[in-house]
Write an enzyme that holds these catalytic residues in place. Sequence first.
Site, mmCIF file in Angstrom:
data_model
loop_
_atom_site.group_PDB
_atom_site.id
_atom_site.type_symbol
_atom_site.label_atom_id
_atom_site.label_comp_id
_atom_site.label_asym_id
_atom_site.label_seq_id
_atom_site.Cartn_x
_atom_site.Cartn_y
_atom_site.Cartn_z
ATOM 1 N N ASP A 18 21.546 70.684 46.444
ATOM 2 C CA ASP A 18 21.307 69.326 46.941
ATOM 3 C C ASP A 18 21.117 68.292 45.836
ATOM 4 O OD1 ASP A 18 18.864 70.257 46.062
ATOM 5 O OD2 ASP A 18 17.726 69.252 47.624
ATOM 6 N N GLU A 19 21.449 68.610 44.608
ATOM 7 C CA GLU A 19 21.101 67.717 43.517
ATOM 8 C C GLU A 19 22.114 67.827 42.379
ATOM 9 O OE1 GLU A 19 17.263 67.416 40.868
ATOM 10 O OE2 GLU A 19 16.850 68.365 42.786
ATOM 11 N N ASP A 33 20.362 63.018 44.954
ATOM 12 C CA ASP A 33 19.491 64.003 45.592
ATOM 13 C C ASP A 33 19.646 63.833 47.097
ATOM 14 O OD1 ASP A 33 17.436 65.696 46.244
ATOM 15 O OD2 ASP A 33 16.032 64.863 44.781
#
Length: 440
Positions: free
Chosen positions: A105-106, A11
């Site tokens: 983002d993950e 993350d």
Amino acid sequence: MRVHASVLHLDLDAFFASVEQRDKPSLRGKPVVVGGVGGRGVVSTASYEARRFGVRSAMSTREARSRCPHAAYLGGRFHAYRAASEIVMGLLREVSPLVEPLSLDEAFVDLAAGGLPDLEVPTVTELAEELRARVAEATGGLTASVGVASSKFVAKVASDLDKPDGLVVVPPGTEADLLRPMRVTVIPGVGPATAERLRRAGIHTVADLEAVSLEELVRLVGRAQGTGLFALARADDDRPVVAEREAKSVSVEGTYDTDLTDLGLMEQILTRQGRDVAGRLRRHGLSGRTVTIKVRLHDFTTLNRSSTLPSPTDSPATITRLAKALLSELAASTDLSGGVRLLGVGVSGLADWIQEDLFGEAEEEVPEPEIETVPETRRGWVPGMDVVHDTHGRGWVWGSGRGVVTVRFETAETGPGPVRSFPTDDPALHRWEPPVTEPA
DNA sequence: TCTGGGGTCCTAGGACCC
DNA sequence: TCTGGGGTCCTAGGACCC
């Protein structure tokens, strides 16, 4: 749940805000808020400096401004975020080919599909530290928090434990002990509504949840969620890391700073949105059968109206026509005079348009249409018989029903063309009349 | 002027079919 | 006349996630 801690969750910390601080040195060390900057915007990401003032994701920008007036408020530069994201996803794919991005983002990474000598805790810990260092180096200093565990659920919980810029590896066998003291809201799928139901039943922590029978949980929250919660409360999670997922819907929506009351303006908006949706469908080689409009009223009541075609479309004209028809249907039955704050168009029931066409050609011999004049009195459209035309040229009726007619277009030059669908009463669709030939 | 945008999944009822 | 039962498709709404 696996024997080894072989699921990694990464993350990126305060991602959008961090990219802004990376690219604009004047913002470093200062509160930065990325999100909607209009009157009805919400916060997408707040830098850690802004979080100290109580600014959070999903908070209205208005509220954020009152909490932290001196922050930099930015609308967001998605090309920059996408570029940084691609670098990171590329690094993850060097670790293992099995990478499941959840957003920009993950992502999850299945370490068991990578080339590690073993999957023991020291090995995966070293790999994760190396990975975090490589992310920072390759992205110009963006930091990532990483969790490694024996399941997706626990890996994601772990990545959150030492944010920002942290790493937590959960040794196999210790998962349930880790989870027990935590609030039920750590479980994915337990949001405000479910948490409130559980709270009323006296269930606050994962340990509380673990003590509840399956029957009771199903009674409390329904079949699917109940069985899911029962398993996750025991850290029992076998969901695989899945690299490729096919999109199930494509949509465009907008919230307007002042509520809409003019139906003509709403139709213009739907037209633009229908065009945008169709463009995205075509860029991805997709088409879909169900067109949905979404209407949010001034009081936040949200309404959907949908209509399903007999065959998929990616045509802006068709999508827009159906969207407008759905809006006028809705306007006839619902009072919209209080104003509409959000309007949107979506297409679902997606099919791979190109493949579908190939199958159609391979499996069905398309008969040459018998061109005939249709008696004015005849109602409806007859598949394989009626010949029609619109701006796409001439085609014959391929299917009809439920107020929609599907047409297969064809020209002498190009052969069989696209299949498109229209409302049966669409004025743009005309029955074809054979040319009148003068007697010799 | 509380409450984005792009998604996924579930539930429930009715139509329709065998 | 007291009328099953299951499966699938469609529609509408809601919860949730990032």
